[in-house]
Design a protein around this motif. Structure first.
Motif, mmCIF file in Angstrom:
data_model
loop_
_atom_site.group_PDB
_atom_site.id
_atom_site.type_symbol
_atom_site.label_atom_id
_atom_site.label_comp_id
_atom_site.label_asym_id
_atom_site.label_seq_id
_atom_site.Cartn_x
_atom_site.Cartn_y
_atom_site.Cartn_z
ATOM 1 N N UNK A 94 0.856 -1.181 0.000
ATOM 2 C CA UNK A 94 0.000 0.000 0.000
ATOM 3 C C UNK A 94 0.894 1.234 0.000
ATOM 4 N N UNK A 95 0.803 2.007 -1.056
ATOM 5 C CA UNK A 95 1.630 3.203 -1.165
ATOM 6 C C UNK A 95 0.826 4.406 -0.667
ATOM 7 N N UNK A 96 1.420 5.201 0.240
ATOM 8 C CA UNK A 96 0.709 6.383 0.728
ATOM 9 C C UNK A 96 0.358 7.335 -0.429
ATOM 10 N N UNK A 97 -0.725 8.095 -0.275
ATOM 11 C CA UNK A 97 -1.103 9.052 -1.320
ATOM 12 C C UNK A 97 0.032 10.044 -1.575
ATOM 13 N N UNK A 98 0.284 10.323 -2.808
ATOM 14 C CA UNK A 98 1.297 11.293 -3.245
ATOM 15 C C UNK A 98 2.700 10.937 -2.737
ATOM 16 N N UNK A 99 2.985 9.666 -2.558
ATOM 17 C CA UNK A 99 4.291 9.196 -2.073
ATOM 18 C C UNK A 99 5.427 9.794 -2.897
ATOM 19 N N UNK A 100 5.354 9.591 -4.202
ATOM 20 C CA UNK A 100 6.426 10.059 -5.086
ATOM 21 C C UNK A 100 6.530 11.581 -5.096
ATOM 22 N N UNK A 101 5.406 12.265 -5.150
ATOM 23 C CA UNK A 101 5.417 13.737 -5.169
ATOM 24 C C UNK A 101 6.049 14.302 -3.902
ATOM 25 N N UNK A 102 5.770 13.676 -2.751
ATOM 26 C CA UNK A 102 6.327 14.165 -1.489
ATOM 27 C C UNK A 102 7.842 14.024 -1.446
ATOM 28 N N UNK A 103 8.345 12.841 -1.775
ATOM 29 C CA UNK A 103 9.797 12.701 -1.677
ATOM 30 C C UNK A 103 10.521 13.503 -2.761
ATOM 31 N N UNK A 104 9.904 13.659 -3.942
ATOM 32 C CA UNK A 104 10.545 14.464 -4.981
ATOM 33 C C UNK A 104 10.603 15.942 -4.585
ATOM 34 N N UNK B 267 16.952 12.002 0.984
ATOM 35 C CA UNK B 267 15.690 11.409 1.447
ATOM 36 C C UNK B 267 15.840 9.900 1.628
ATOM 37 N N UNK B 268 15.370 9.415 2.767
ATOM 38 C CA UNK B 268 15.295 7.982 3.032
ATOM 39 C C UNK B 268 13.847 7.608 3.312
ATOM 40 N N UNK B 269 13.459 6.434 2.872
ATOM 41 C CA UNK B 269 12.122 5.919 3.165
ATOM 42 C C UNK B 269 12.260 4.808 4.200
ATOM 43 N N UNK B 270 11.233 4.643 5.004
ATOM 44 C CA UNK B 270 11.203 3.611 6.032
ATOM 45 C C UNK B 270 9.917 2.811 5.856
ATOM 46 N N UNK B 271 10.046 1.480 5.889
ATOM 47 C CA UNK B 271 8.875 0.614 5.752
ATOM 48 C C UNK B 271 9.022 -0.551 6.723
ATOM 49 N N UNK B 272 7.888 -1.145 7.079
ATOM 50 C CA UNK B 272 7.938 -2.306 7.960
ATOM 51 C C UNK B 272 6.855 -3.299 7.576
ATOM 52 N N UNK B 273 7.048 -4.526 8.036
ATOM 53 C CA UNK B 273 6.042 -5.562 7.830
ATOM 54 C C UNK B 273 6.063 -6.479 9.043
#
Length: 87
Positions: free
Chosen positions: A49-59, A68-74
């Motif tokens: 599940x990708x957060x809304x506007x994921x790419x736009x925010x980090x760009x 910029x670093x992204x963090x994810x977990x499962x």
């Protein structure tokens, strides 16, 4: 919390991961969680599940010169109880 395994940063993969066991004292169980950090474009490929506007925010940060670093977990539901052996 107990670290089970650490996968060090790999420049080819552009990410690193850690597997941890976290005790939930309130509900009396242990969860196994995989946490990963890395380049946003790499982490994005692994998101269910990708957060809304994921790419736009980090760009937006990248365009302003930020690193910029992204963090994810499962949470791993079917981990064998007490099995901390990962090769």
């Amino acid at each position: 919390m107990k670290q089970v395994k650490k996968f060090l940063f790999d420049s080819a993969l552009k990410r690193m991961s850690v597997i941890i066991e976290a005790k939930n004292n309130k509900e009396k169980f242990t969860e196994v969680i995989v946490v990963c950090k890395g380049a946003p474009e790499v982490i994005e490929k692994h998101l269910h599940l990708k957060p809304p506007a994921y790419e736009a925010h980090y760009w937006e940060f990248v365009k302003n010169g930020y690193w910029v670093l992204a963090l994810a977990y499962k949470v791993i539901k079917d981990w064998p109880a007490g099995d901390a052996s990962i090769k």
